[in-house]
Design a protein around this motif. Structure first.
Motif, short mmCIF file in Angstrom:
data_model
loop_
_atom_site.label_atom_id
_atom_site.label_comp_id
_atom_site.label_asym_id
_atom_site.label_seq_id
_atom_site.Cartn_x
_atom_site.Cartn_y
_atom_site.Cartn_z
N ALA A 80 56.53 35.90 9.21
CA ALA A 80 57.15 36.53 10.38
C ALA A 80 56.87 38.03 10.41
N ALA A 81 57.25 38.89 9.51
CA ALA A 81 57.05 39.93 9.54
C ALA A 81 55.93 40.67 9.85
N LEU A 82 54.96 39.96 9.76
CA LEU A 82 53.44 40.50 9.80
C LEU A 82 53.11 40.54 11.07
N LEU A 83 53.89 39.55 12.00
CA LEU A 83 53.40 39.51 13.48
C LEU A 83 53.22 40.73 14.31
N PRO A 84 54.35 41.60 14.10
CA PRO A 84 54.18 42.65 15.03
C PRO A 84 53.18 43.61 14.84
N HIS A 85 52.68 43.62 13.50
CA HIS A 85 51.56 44.65 12.81
C HIS A 85 50.18 44.10 13.06
N THR A 86 50.04 42.73 13.50
CA THR A 86 48.83 42.27 13.59
C THR A 86 48.52 41.23 14.89
N SER A 87 49.35 41.12 15.71
CA SER A 87 49.29 40.50 17.04
C SER A 87 48.12 41.26 17.54
N GLY A 88 47.34 40.18 18.24
CA GLY A 88 46.16 40.79 19.23
C GLY A 88 45.06 41.69 18.35
N THR A 89 45.04 41.55 17.01
CA THR A 89 43.81 42.15 16.43
C THR A 89 42.65 41.46 16.49
N VAL A 90 42.78 40.05 16.74
CA VAL A 90 41.77 39.15 16.85
C VAL A 90 42.09 38.61 17.99
N PRO A 91 41.70 38.54 19.36
CA PRO A 91 42.20 38.20 20.37
C PRO A 91 41.98 36.60 20.47
N GLU A 92 40.98 36.19 19.88
CA GLU A 92 40.66 34.66 19.83
C GLU A 92 41.53 33.77 19.19
N LEU A 93 42.36 34.42 18.10
CA LEU A 93 43.09 33.75 17.03
C LEU A 93 44.56 33.65 17.66
N MET A 94 44.93 32.11 17.36
CA MET A 94 46.63 32.02 17.68
C MET A 94 47.09 32.28 16.28
#
Length: 542
Positions: free
Chosen positions: A320-334
């Protein structure tokens, strides 16, 4: 293209001669002619004796000759070629003697240099020696260190030691190989370079460094793997009268991956056409359990590669701690964050959430950037035993598997299981040193896959793919620039994507490494230097 070991080649020879009734001396004649043809092909390609027009003025003598005189005949074309033929006492030497005759017929000057007295040749090789003597072909017996042995020649044919030779060359053979390599002349090897292990690709000391190798009838296993592949130079497989289909009870050592073999042997098309009525659900859903706070990029590379390779959907399960740093990096990825107590690391308890997510996904890829953590063995075992769908295991997941006793301590899975180790990871899985794991890559991959019921992708230059049924494939696509961090993560995503699209373990692994290599070649071609290639470039080239 079939690959064989030295023992398999002996069995094929015996079957051809004894069962089919093709005389051995006929095969030797065909082999020598094929080698000679490849020497002549090399001479033409080198342009040493090409017909050159240097006059610019249309009325110059050279221009006149260019327009009104015919091109040189075959013998005139090669009049400046002088080739030294190194002759051993076995059948390889016999092939060299036949080669010499055909080179002379083409107008090439040859000299036979025997490693041992000509009288030591026996069988069909002795018959070829007698023909050479009757024709008066110039000859001498090698004297180590004799001045001028290689002077005045334009090339060398290595017909010293064939596939039947074992161990390091000794005596005159060793000295002759060293001097040939030191001459600076181009060397064309008959069947395999002398001093190369025909089964493993290992190099004895010394070993011929060839510009070209003419592999006779079938591709020898040792020519497909490094360092042997480098010592062999360009490899050409030539037909010599032995049927291209393997005899009964001779399984072969494997096949080279090509577009043709992917279709004929595995029933898959490289272009993978899409259905006109397809939708995102048609092409599968990949779940990736990967990444940790210091290595989130590995997971992103895998996920993006999976999407580029054609799966309909991809979900990244991440701390979970990674989510703020990586969210939207690959828009097609859930994304699907799992509890991590704020550390950005995995835990044994996270396996339950991954299992829940897998209920609605088609394949799990685990390992890229995963890291090592307390309870790691329990985490991986829960996934290994609890997921009835295809599984790709890479990177840290392989190290966890090895540290937990290796596959001998884990139950066989019913669903497709693809392991993608690099040589170091393979060594840990097999309980070997890295050097031992690299010594016989084809044999090790076959034994490991059969023993443990997995599809194995042994990465590296000339990646080897093996399945539980004993099939082995060698990939020749790729580029040295792919030796960069993240390339393996890209491959994991590609294979997982192909599994999600319905391919079997061996289909996904074989096609995956083939496409991965092609993408690497394409990406490298767009860079000024291959040293600039990044793993992300490979993804974009898919």
């Amino acid at each position: 293209m079939q690959i064989v070991t030295s023992e398999q080649m002996r069995e094929i020879d015996h079957y051809t001669i004894e069962t089919l009734g093709i005389p051995a001396i006929v095969l030797m004649e065909n082999a020598g002619r094929a080698i000679a043809e490849e020497v002549l092909s090399y001479c033409r390609a080198s342009s040493r004796n090409g017909y050159k027009h240097t006059g610019d003025a249309p009325d110059s003598e050279q221009a006149y000759e260019k327009v009104f005189r015919s091109e040189p005949g075959p013998r005139e074309r090669y009049r400046e070629e002088r080739w030294l033929i190194l002759i051993g006492k076995g059948n390889n030497g016999g092939d060299g003697l036949v080669c010499a005759r055909h080179l002379v017929d083409a107008g090439v000057s040859v000299h036979l240099l025997y490693a041992e007295p000509p009288e030591s040749l026996c069988g069909d090789a002795a018959a070829q020696r007698a023909i050479a003597e009757a024709l008066g072909l110039p000859r001498s017996v090698y004297t180590p260190g004799e001045a001028g042995t290689f002077s005045g020649f334009t090339g060398i044919v290595d017909a010293l030691l064939g596939t039947g030779a074992k161990g390091a060359p000794r005596g005159a053979y060793a000295s002759l190989i060293r001097e040939a390599n030191g001459s600076g002349l181009p060397i064309i090897a008959a069947d395999i370079p002398s001093g190369l292990d025909a089964d493993t690709g290992g190099l004895y000391d010394p070993c011929i460094c060839a510009r070209k190798t003419v592999s006779l009838a079938f591709l020898k296993a040792g020519l497909t793997q490094y360092p042997g592949a480098e010592a062999a130079g360009e490899v050409v497989v030539r037909y010599i009268g032995i049927p291209p289909a393997l005899p009964p009870n001779v399984p072969g050592a494997g096949q080279v991956l090509t577009e043709a073999s992917l279709q004929s042997e595995l029933g898959i098309k490289v272009d993978r056409p899409r259905r006109a009525d397809g939708h995102k659900g048609t092409y599968g859903h990949v779940l990736l359990a990967a990444g940790s706070l210091p290595m989130s990029g590995a997971a992103l590379l895998s996920a993006k590669a999976a999407l580029r390779a054609g799966c309909g959907l991809a979900t990244w399960a991440l701390p979970a701690a990674l989510l703020p740093h990586t969210s939207g990096t690959v828009p097609e990825l859930m994304t699907a964050p799992v509890p991590d107590d704020g550390s950005g690391a995995w835990s044994e308890a996270a396996a339950g959430e991954v299992l829940r997510l897998m209920q609605a996904r088609d394949v799990l890829a685990v390992g890229p950037g995963l890291g090592r953590f307390p309870g790691e063995a329990g985490f991986l075992r829960a996934l290994w035993e609890g997921i009835p769908r295809p599984l790709v295991v890479d990177a840290d997941a392989l190290n966890i598997l090895a540290a937990a006793g290796g596959l001998a301590a884990w139950q066989r899975r019913d669903a497709a299981t693809v392991l993608t180790p690099h040589p170091g990871e393979m060594a840990r899985l097999a309980g070997l040193s890295t050097a031992e794991a690299q010594r016989d890559r084809l044999g090790l991959a076959r034994r490991f896959a059969e023993q443990h019921g997995v599809t194995l992708v042994l990465k590296g230059a000339r990646t080897v793919v093996a399945d539980p049924g004993g099939r082995v494939f060698v990939n020749t696509t790729g580029h040295p620039g792919m030796a960069t961090g993240g390339s393996g993560d890209v491959l994991t995503g590609i294979i997982a994507s192909l599994l999600a699209q319905g391919l079997s373990g061996i289909q996904a692994a074989a096609l995956g490494v083939y496409l991965h290599g092609l993408a690497g070649e394409r990406a490298a071609s767009k860079r000024w230097t291959s040293a600039s290639l990044l793993a992300g470039d490979i993804v974009e080239a898919l």
